[in-house]
Design a protein around this motif. Structure first.
Motif, PDB file in Angstrom:
ATOM      1  N   SER A   2       0.834  -1.194   0.000  1.00  0.00           N
ATOM      2  CA  SER A   2       0.000   0.000   0.000  1.00  0.00           C
ATOM      3  C   SER A   2       0.872   1.248   0.000  1.00  0.00           C
ATOM      4  O   SER A   2       2.071   1.192   0.290  1.00  0.00           O
ATOM      5  CB  SER A   2      -0.912   0.017   1.237  1.00  0.00           C
ATOM      6  N   SER A  16      -0.261  13.554   2.511  1.00  0.00           N
ATOM      7  CA  SER A  16      -1.676  13.747   2.248  1.00  0.00           C
ATOM      8  C   SER A  16      -2.074  15.207   2.302  1.00  0.00           C
ATOM      9  O   SER A  16      -3.068  15.594   1.719  1.00  0.00           O
ATOM     10  CB  SER A  16      -2.516  12.943   3.233  1.00  0.00           C
ATOM     11  N   TRP A  20      -3.984  14.419  -0.846  1.00  0.00           N
ATOM     12  CA  TRP A  20      -5.331  14.133  -0.379  1.00  0.00           C
ATOM     13  C   TRP A  20      -6.177  15.387  -0.319  1.00  0.00           C
ATOM     14  O   TRP A  20      -7.364  15.360  -0.560  1.00  0.00           O
ATOM     15  CB  TRP A  20      -5.314  13.438   0.977  1.00  0.00           C
ATOM     16  N   LEU A  58      -7.785  10.139   7.021  1.00  0.00           N
ATOM     17  CA  LEU A  58      -7.137   9.311   5.998  1.00  0.00           C
ATOM     18  C   LEU A  58      -7.949   8.051   5.712  1.00  0.00           C
ATOM     19  O   LEU A  58      -8.100   7.649   4.562  1.00  0.00           O
ATOM     20  CB  LEU A  58      -5.728   8.925   6.438  1.00  0.00           C
ATOM     21  N   ARG A  59      -8.480   7.431   6.757  1.00  0.00           N
ATOM     22  CA  ARG A  59      -9.263   6.205   6.591  1.00  0.00           C
ATOM     23  C   ARG A  59     -10.495   6.472   5.724  1.00  0.00           C
ATOM     24  O   ARG A  59     -10.802   5.713   4.803  1.00  0.00           O
ATOM     25  CB  ARG A  59      -9.682   5.648   7.952  1.00  0.00           C
ATOM     26  N   HIS A  62      -9.403   7.088   2.186  1.00  0.00           N
ATOM     27  CA  HIS A  62      -8.918   5.819   1.642  1.00  0.00           C
ATOM     28  C   HIS A  62     -10.086   4.942   1.215  1.00  0.00           C
ATOM     29  O   HIS A  62     -10.084   4.348   0.129  1.00  0.00           O
ATOM     30  CB  HIS A  62      -8.044   5.115   2.679  1.00  0.00           C
ATOM     31  N   GLN A  63     -11.121   4.852   2.048  1.00  0.00           N
ATOM     32  CA  GLN A  63     -12.286   4.031   1.722  1.00  0.00           C
ATOM     33  C   GLN A  63     -12.992   4.528   0.462  1.00  0.00           C
ATOM     34  O   GLN A  63     -13.453   3.732  -0.346  1.00  0.00           O
ATOM     35  CB  GLN A  63     -13.283   4.024   2.889  1.00  0.00           C
ATOM     36  N   ASP A  66     -10.489   3.670  -2.548  1.00  0.00           N
ATOM     37  CA  ASP A  66     -10.187   2.242  -2.690  1.00  0.00           C
ATOM     38  C   ASP A  66     -11.426   1.491  -3.170  1.00  0.00           C
ATOM     39  O   ASP A  66     -12.118   0.833  -2.403  1.00  0.00           O
ATOM     40  CB  ASP A  66      -9.689   1.680  -1.358  1.00  0.00           C
ATOM     41  N   LYS A  72      -5.834  -1.256  -0.247  1.00  0.00           N
ATOM     42  CA  LYS A  72      -4.737  -0.518  -0.876  1.00  0.00           C
ATOM     43  C   LYS A  72      -5.317   0.443  -1.916  1.00  0.00           C
ATOM     44  O   LYS A  72      -6.281   0.117  -2.593  1.00  0.00           O
ATOM     45  CB  LYS A  72      -3.770  -1.474  -1.567  1.00  0.00           C
ATOM     46  N   VAL A  73      -4.696   1.605  -2.026  1.00  0.00           N
ATOM     47  CA  VAL A  73      -5.101   2.568  -3.040  1.00  0.00           C
ATOM     48  C   VAL A  73      -4.045   2.546  -4.136  1.00  0.00           C
ATOM     49  O   VAL A  73      -2.892   2.883  -3.908  1.00  0.00           O
ATOM     50  CB  VAL A  73      -5.241   3.991  -2.450  1.00  0.00           C
TER      51      VAL A  73
END
Length: 191
Positions: A2, A16, A20, A58-59, A62-63, A66, A72-73
């Protein structure tokens, strides 16, 4: 591996702050309901030091990115997410244009409504010479070809989704072909 494993979670949080945040901005502007954004992230003064994003922020990002949910992205998923956000933003911009052009307010753009707009803003002057009139007719033919290529369902109207193709030809291969062929025809002087 990842992205977090490659960069390390601590560095990923700082990384990020650039990457991000761009994705977050796109999601916010687009009004994407799948991405929950903490407005405090985007409300920082321009020159203020960037705080790392929290693990929870971040989670959530990421979701959303992903898509195959493998934890993993991938680069492809980031690119797909950015493209998705671009389409959503573009669609909202085109809806504003449609509001102006859609005279009967049926939520669709007819060829006549589009043609009326072309005449309103691109009509040759009354004293136009023959060459200018021919150029205008060529332009109308080109715009009609684009309109017809954008009309995916061939109902002679453009839905808001199809109108995106008309105004941004690079978003649809058939409309892009019309534009590229026109450019080639105009630039290729020796046939």
């Amino acid at each position: 591996r990842s992205l977090a494993q490659v960069i390390g979670l601590r560095h990923l949080r700082c990384f990020s702050c650039a990457m991000w945040r761009i994705l977050l901005c796109l999601a916010m502007v687009a009004g994407d309901d799948d991405v929950v954004v903490d407005p405090a992230i985007l409300a920082e003064p321009k020159n203020a030091p960037q705080e790392p994003m929290s693990a929870e922020q971040l989670r959530r990002i990421h979701q959303a990115v992903d898509k195959n949910q493998n934890g993993k992205v991938s680069v492809a998923e980031v690119v797909d997410f950015a493209r998705h956000m671009n389409k959503v933003i573009t669609s909202k911009e085109v809806q504003g244009i449609l509001k102006d052009l859609d005279k009967d307010q049926d939520g669709r753009l007819s060829w006549q409504e589009y043609l009326d707009d072309l005449h309103r803003f691109h009509n040759p002057p009354d004293d136009a010479d023959e060459e200018m009139l021919k150029e205008f007719e060529t332009r109308i033919t080109f715009e009609k070809d684009k309109f017809m290529a954008a009309d995916v369902d061939k109902d002679h109207f453009l839905s808001p989704e199809e109108a995106v193709f008309l105004f941004l030809p690079e978003t649809h291969p058939e409309v892009l072909d019309v534009v590229v062929n026109d450019i080639m025809k105009n630039k290729d002087k020796d046939a």
